[in-house]
Design a protein around this motif. Sequence first.
Motif, PDB file in Angstrom:
ATOM      1  N   ALA A 124      21.741  19.053 -91.694  1.00 62.88           N
ATOM      2  CA  ALA A 124      20.951  20.266 -91.480  1.00 62.88           C
ATOM      3  C   ALA A 124      21.376  20.956 -90.189  1.00 62.88           C
ATOM      4  O   ALA A 124      21.453  22.195 -90.125  1.00 62.88           O
ATOM      5  CB  ALA A 124      19.466  19.926 -91.435  1.00 62.88           C
ATOM      6  N   TYR A 125      21.663  20.174 -89.169  1.00 67.04           N
ATOM      7  CA  TYR A 125      22.132  20.759 -87.903  1.00 67.04           C
ATOM      8  C   TYR A 125      23.476  21.462 -88.106  1.00 67.04           C
ATOM      9  O   TYR A 125      23.679  22.586 -87.632  1.00 67.04           O
ATOM     10  CB  TYR A 125      22.260  19.663 -86.852  1.00 67.04           C
ATOM     11  N   THR A 170      30.668  26.172-100.712  1.00 65.90           N
ATOM     12  CA  THR A 170      29.603  26.445 -99.737  1.00 65.90           C
ATOM     13  C   THR A 170      29.060  25.119 -99.214  1.00 65.90           C
ATOM     14  O   THR A 170      29.528  24.037 -99.603  1.00 65.90           O
ATOM     15  CB  THR A 170      28.466  27.246-100.388  1.00 65.90           C
ATOM     16  N   ALA A 171      28.048  25.213 -98.368  1.00 75.49           N
ATOM     17  CA  ALA A 171      27.435  24.006 -97.825  1.00 75.49           C
ATOM     18  C   ALA A 171      26.783  23.151 -98.901  1.00 75.49           C
ATOM     19  O   ALA A 171      26.481  21.978 -98.662  1.00 75.49           O
ATOM     20  CB  ALA A 171      26.394  24.384 -96.756  1.00 75.49           C
ATOM     21  N   LYS A 172      26.589  23.690-100.093  1.00 80.80           N
ATOM     22  CA  LYS A 172      25.972  22.922-101.175  1.00 80.80           C
ATOM     23  C   LYS A 172      26.862  21.766-101.641  1.00 80.80           C
ATOM     24  O   LYS A 172      26.374  20.866-102.339  1.00 80.80           O
ATOM     25  CB  LYS A 172      25.640  23.844-102.348  1.00 80.80           C
ATOM     26  N   VAL A 173      28.159  21.763-101.289  1.00 78.87           N
ATOM     27  CA  VAL A 173      28.995  20.603-101.629  1.00 78.87           C
ATOM     28  C   VAL A 173      28.554  19.389-100.815  1.00 78.87           C
ATOM     29  O   VAL A 173      28.601  18.251-101.297  1.00 78.87           O
ATOM     30  CB  VAL A 173      30.503  20.898-101.407  1.00 78.87           C
ATOM     31  N   MET A 216      19.603  21.485 -96.807  1.00 77.34           N
ATOM     32  CA  MET A 216      19.377  20.274 -96.011  1.00 77.34           C
ATOM     33  C   MET A 216      18.142  20.416 -95.126  1.00 77.34           C
ATOM     34  O   MET A 216      17.476  19.420 -94.824  1.00 77.34           O
ATOM     35  CB  MET A 216      20.604  19.947 -95.167  1.00 77.34           C
ATOM     36  N   ASP A 217      17.805  21.625 -94.727  1.00 79.29           N
ATOM     37  CA  ASP A 217      16.569  21.833 -93.963  1.00 79.29           C
ATOM     38  C   ASP A 217      15.350  21.402 -94.771  1.00 79.29           C
ATOM     39  O   ASP A 217      14.436  20.733 -94.253  1.00 79.29           O
ATOM     40  CB  ASP A 217      16.434  23.313 -93.577  1.00 79.29           C
ATOM     41  N   SER A 218      15.328  21.792 -96.043  1.00 71.03           N
ATOM     42  CA  SER A 218      14.179  21.447 -96.880  1.00 71.03           C
ATOM     43  C   SER A 218      14.147  19.952 -97.187  1.00 71.03           C
ATOM     44  O   SER A 218      13.077  19.359 -97.314  1.00 71.03           O
ATOM     45  CB  SER A 218      14.207  22.260 -98.174  1.00 71.03           C
TER      46      SER A 218
END
Length: 799
Positions: A622-623, A691-694, A785-787
Motif C-alpha cells: 500500500a505504501y 498496473t499496480a493490480k498485478v 492495497m489500501d482497502s
Amino acid sequence: MRSSQTSIPPKKNCFLTVLFLFLSTSSAQNVLRRGSSLSVEDDSDILTSPDKTFSCGFYGTGQNAYWFSIWFTNSKDRTVVWMANRDRPANGRGSRVSLRRDGAMVLTDVDGSIIWETNTTSTDVGRAELLDTGNLVLKDPGGKILWQSFDFPTDTLLPNQLFTKRTKLVARLHSGSYASGYFSFFFDNDNVLRLIYDGPDISSIYWPNPDFDVFRNGRTNYNSSRTAVFDEMGHFISSDQLQFSAPDTDLLRIKRRLTMDHDGNLRLYSLNNETGLWVISWQALSQLCNVHGICGINSICVNTPDPKCSCPPGYEITEPGNWNKGCKPMFNSTLSQSQQVKFVLLPHVDFWGFDLNFSASTTFDSCMKLCLGDYRCKAFSYRLDGGGRCFTKGVLFNGYQSPSFPGNIYLRLPVSFETSQLGILNGTDLICQSAESETTIGSPSMYNFNTKRTRWVYFYSFASAIGFIEILFVVSGWWFLFRKRGSPNLAEDGYHLVLSPFRRFTYTELKKATNNFKEELGRGGSGAVYKGILTDERVVAVKRLENMYQGEDVFWAEVSTIGKINHMNLVRMWGFCSEGKHRLLVYEYMEYQSLDKHLFSPTFLEWKDRFKAALGIAKGLAYLHHECLEWVMHCDVKPGNILLDSEFEPKIADFGLAKLSQRGDNSSDFSQIRGTKGYMAPEWATNLPITAKVDVYSYGVVVLEIVKGIPLSNWVIEGREEHDESDLTRFVRVVKRKIQCGETSWIEEIVDPRLNGQFSRSQATTIVELGMSCVEEDRNKRPTMDSVVQALLECLDES
C-alpha cells in the motif's frame, strides 16, 4: 596626526581613503553595532553573511510593503527564510530597524510605532550579526548569543536549525502574500510531528495519515524531547522517528531549506547554483488532494493529474477565483424529512471526517435510509471494502476524488433540482497556484504548478558530476566538515544527529565486504544475493544485478528514488554501486531470511506470525502504490521476496527492480513479462497495460498460501489438456463451492492442519476472502492495497 596626514601625496591619500572605506564596509557588512540602524530607504543598508549566502534587511513587494527579513542572496527570487512580524509590513518611507542602547533590536514604522522588537531589553547586547547559517544573532561583547532568529522560524527551517516543541512552521496565506496562512508543521501534544489545516471554519490534521495510529504511521510518541533537525547534506531526523533524506546527499555545498508551503505541503528544497532555481528533493505528500482544507467547504479536490478544485452537482463556487471560500448550495440547504430528495452518485469520491454515523457490514439500502432519516445528512459514503461500510456526512469538508478510493459518495439533493451533469467533476486551478518556477527530482507524481516542463537536466547534470568525483574524497570531506563545524546548538541541547546511511559504494569495497562474493544467500531472476560485512561492522545483503544496461546517471536517478523510500515493511537499502558494468545494491541483512523457508518447511509459522505477515506485506505494498514519492510496482511479489526480521515482522525485498530493468517509457506498460510463474496476474499474458493490480494478484496468491501452508503456485494436470488448472484455481473453485453450499466448517478444512486448530477463525476467513478477491481474473474486481490493509486492521484484535 594631522601633520602626518598632510605629508601623504594627494593620489596616495585618495587611494588609502578608498581602501579604508572598502575594508571598513566589507568587514562590517554582516554586523550591526549597538546604537546603529538600517533604513528602509537605503538599499545599501543590508547585512550579508560572510560567505555571501544570506542577506538581511528590508524586503519589499513593490506595494509599499516592506518586511525586515533574511533571504537567500543567490536564489533567483531571493527566497525569504525569516521575517519579523510577517503579518504587519512596514512603510517604504521612514521605517527602520535599530539596535538600541538598551540592548533591544526594534523595528519601527514611519510614525514611530513599534512593529516588532526582541526580548533583550536591559541586556548587554553589543552587536547583531548575520551568520553563514542564516541565523541572525544578538551577541554580548564576549560573543555569547542572547537572542537568535533560529528560535522564531516563520515558514522555513534551515540546516542545523533546531525544531522543538516551542516552534512551528506556518505557511504563507497564498503565493502573493507573506501573511500567516492556515497550514502548519508542528509537534503535537503526543510528541509527533504533524501537518494541520487550522482555518476559519475547521481544524484538521492530515499528515501523517489520520486514519492510522502513531505506530502504523511509522512514528513513536514515547520520546517527549520533541526535537528535530536536518543537516547540510539533507538528512532529517526527529525524536518521533520521522527520517528522510535528499537524493543528492553526495553533493557538497548544496544550499537547502525545509519549507511549509502555501499549498499545505512540507517540502525539502535544494538550490541549483547555476540557475538559482529550487529543486524539490522530498515532500511529505505526493498527492496534494490529501491536504485538508485545500479547496474549501462543499468542494472536491481532483487530481487531473494537477490538483483542481470542483463543485459537486447542485453547488457553485462561493467566490470565483478563490477556492478558500469553497462552494455554496444552489438550493435550500436545510432539507426536511418530508421533502422529496434524490441521491447523486459521485464515484470514487469521499469527504474526510464529519461523520454523523458509522455502520459496518451494512447494505446499501440501509445506509441510504440512515441518511434519509437524519435531516442533517448532506451525503453518505458507502464502501465495499470490509463488507459494506456506511458513513453519513453532516458537513462536506476535505473532499477528494481518487481512483484508488474503494467507495462512492451519494450526494443528497432535492428531487426538484435539475442536474445536467450528474457525477461529473470539472475542476479549475487552485487559487494557491504557485508563481514560482520549481522543479521536482525523480518524481513524476509530484506537481509543478507554474510550468508543465520538468527540467530533468538539472538532476542529470548533478548525477553525471558525481560520476567524476572520487567517492572517498566526498565521504572524507563530508565527515571532516561535519566533525569540524558541527552545530553548537545541537551540542548544547544534547541532541545527536543520526545520519542516513544511504551512500554510494565502490566495487572494491563491496568485493572486500563479501569476501569476493563468497557466501551466496539466494538467487533470483534479477541476480544473486551475497552476505557481506561493511567496514563499520554492519551485516548487509549485497545483490549483484544482472542485465542492467542503464548509464550511470539513469541508474543513479532510479536508485536514489528507491533509496529514499522508507517503511517498516520494506527492506531498507543502504546504498549502491555503479562502476562500469557493475550494478550492485546494498540492503539491510535479514537474519530469518525469506517467508517461504518458514511457511513451506517443518518449522512452520504460528498463526499470529502468519497474520502479521499478511498485514505487513499489505502495508508495504500500500505504501509503494499510494504513499511514497514515486509510485512503485513490485511486479514479483512472492514468499521468496518477503524477508523476516528477528521479530518475524515481514519486509518486502526487491521492490523497484522492475523500474531498474525498464526505463525510458512514460507509460505503465512493460515490454516483457516479469515475475514468477504462478504468482503472475493474467494481464501479463494478455498484453493488457500493467498496473499496480498485478501486485494485488500476487499478494492474493501469497496470503492464500499463508493460510493453506503449502504452495498454490504449482501447475497440475488432471487427465486431459483441456482440464489443466493450477493448484490456485482448484483451491479457489473448491472454497467458493463450499461457501455457496453453506458449509459452516469450510475455513477449518482449508487452514494449515499443522496449526492443530490454533488460529483465529475470523482472521483466517477475512484473509481467504480478501485473497480470493485479489486473484480475480478481472483486475477491475480486485481491491486496492489500501482497502486490504483497512480490512485486515478491522480484525487485528480478534482471536
